[in-house]
Design a protein around this motif. Sequence first.
Motif, PDB file in Angstrom:
ATOM      1  N   GLN A   1      33.501  58.073  40.522  1.00 40.88           N
ATOM      2  CA  GLN A   1      34.158  57.425  39.371  1.00 40.88           C
ATOM      3  C   GLN A   1      33.825  55.932  39.325  1.00 40.88           C
TER       4      GLN A   1
ATOM      5  N   MET B   1      31.951  53.820  36.419  1.00 40.44           N
ATOM      6  CA  MET B   1      32.515  52.594  35.846  1.00 40.44           C
ATOM      7  C   MET B   1      31.484  51.459  35.865  1.00 40.44           C
TER       8      MET B   1
ATOM      9  N   ASP C   1      29.067  52.097  33.173  1.00 39.58           N
ATOM     10  CA  ASP C   1      29.689  51.810  31.877  1.00 39.58           C
ATOM     11  C   ASP C   1      29.813  50.302  31.640  1.00 39.58           C
TER      12      ASP C   1
ATOM     13  N   ARG D   1      28.791  46.953  28.184  1.00 42.75           N
ATOM     14  CA  ARG D   1      29.673  45.970  27.557  1.00 42.75           C
ATOM     15  C   ARG D   1      28.876  44.735  27.143  1.00 42.75           C
TER      16      ARG D   1
ATOM     17  N   LEU E   1      40.080  44.403  30.827  1.00 39.53           N
ATOM     18  CA  LEU E   1      39.799  45.172  32.036  1.00 39.53           C
ATOM     19  C   LEU E   1      41.080  45.659  32.708  1.00 39.53           C
ATOM     20  N   LYS E   2      42.106  44.835  32.690  1.00 37.66           N
ATOM     21  CA  LYS E   2      43.368  45.205  33.349  1.00 37.66           C
ATOM     22  C   LYS E   2      44.090  46.350  32.639  1.00 37.66           C
ATOM     23  N   LYS E   3      43.731  46.625  31.395  1.00 40.92           N
ATOM     24  CA  LYS E   3      44.337  47.740  30.669  1.00 40.92           C
ATOM     25  C   LYS E   3      43.852  49.084  31.211  1.00 40.92           C
ATOM     26  N   ASP E   4      42.717  49.061  31.903  1.00 42.10           N
ATOM     27  CA  ASP E   4      42.181  50.288  32.488  1.00 42.10           C
ATOM     28  C   ASP E   4      43.018  50.653  33.725  1.00 42.10           C
TER      29      ASP E   4
ATOM     30  N   ARG F   1      42.380  52.369  36.212  1.00 48.13           N
ATOM     31  CA  ARG F   1      41.584  52.425  37.439  1.00 48.13           C
ATOM     32  C   ARG F   1      41.392  51.041  38.063  1.00 48.13           C
TER      33      ARG F   1
END
Length: 292
Positions: free
Chosen positions: A65, A69, A72, A76, A136-139, A141
């Motif tokens: 995972q 990431m 991914d 961006r 990023l903090k909304k993810d 993980r």
Amino acid sequence: MGKRRKQSRRRYGLQVVTLCISTMMVLVVLGLLVFFVLTTRNLSAYVKENLTVTVMLDDSVSDNQARLMCRDMYRRVYTRHADYISKAEAQREQSAAMGADPSEFLGFNPFSATLEVRLKSAYANRDSLRWISAALKKDPRVADVAYQEDLMDSVNDNLRKVSVALLALSVLLTCVSFSLINSSVRLGVYSRRFLIHTMKLVGASWSFIRRPFLRRAAAIGVVASLLACALLGAGAYAVWYYEPGVAAVVTWRELAATGAAVFLFGLVITTLCTFFSVNRFLRMSAGEIYKI
């Protein structure tokens, strides 16, 4: 008569050589300034793009995972480069840095897997970092996001000051260079002021009198520019030879632009100074020429 003519030619040749050398030295200084102004932008981008944003991942994120990431992250718009550092890699790096392995007395690996993200230079500022960090903090993980905000501000502030200082210095040095070259050119024209007056007396037009002086000035400007470019090129090669890493900041575009600027300065300044100097003596009467 022949001896006097030889002395006159020798003196004239010495004046040409002196003017060429003095113009070359001024152009070298101007070329260095143009070079530094052009490379400041590259240096700014290089420094900004080497500042790192650390994305700490949650312990529940698997190795696969995390690698997905990282892949991914490249998609961006703000990412220039991203590296994945697993918990095991982080443990080895930190143990080597500290000289001891914390897991030996803790009983577990205390380090988190991280993504080391380097941003594009346009996004390496306080405002962009805030919204990137928030996104990023909304993810779920992502456990946390860390970056050196004070260092980022300090880098941007210092680069801004350097840019303003170089701009002011370039304006000042351009004026000084024009003045120095103008003085050298005027001395060369001054030594032939009686020839200018004689040609004016026999009915030669101003454009006819100016033409050989302008041709000579253009030739001196071209030769001085080529010599200055050769000197600057040799200096750039020497720096690259001893420190190949400068290739990340100094590219062929900066070198080509510097060479073009030096050539243009040399040709334009010498020609303009000669034009004004010859016109000055053309306006003078015989009495004024003998008095100076």
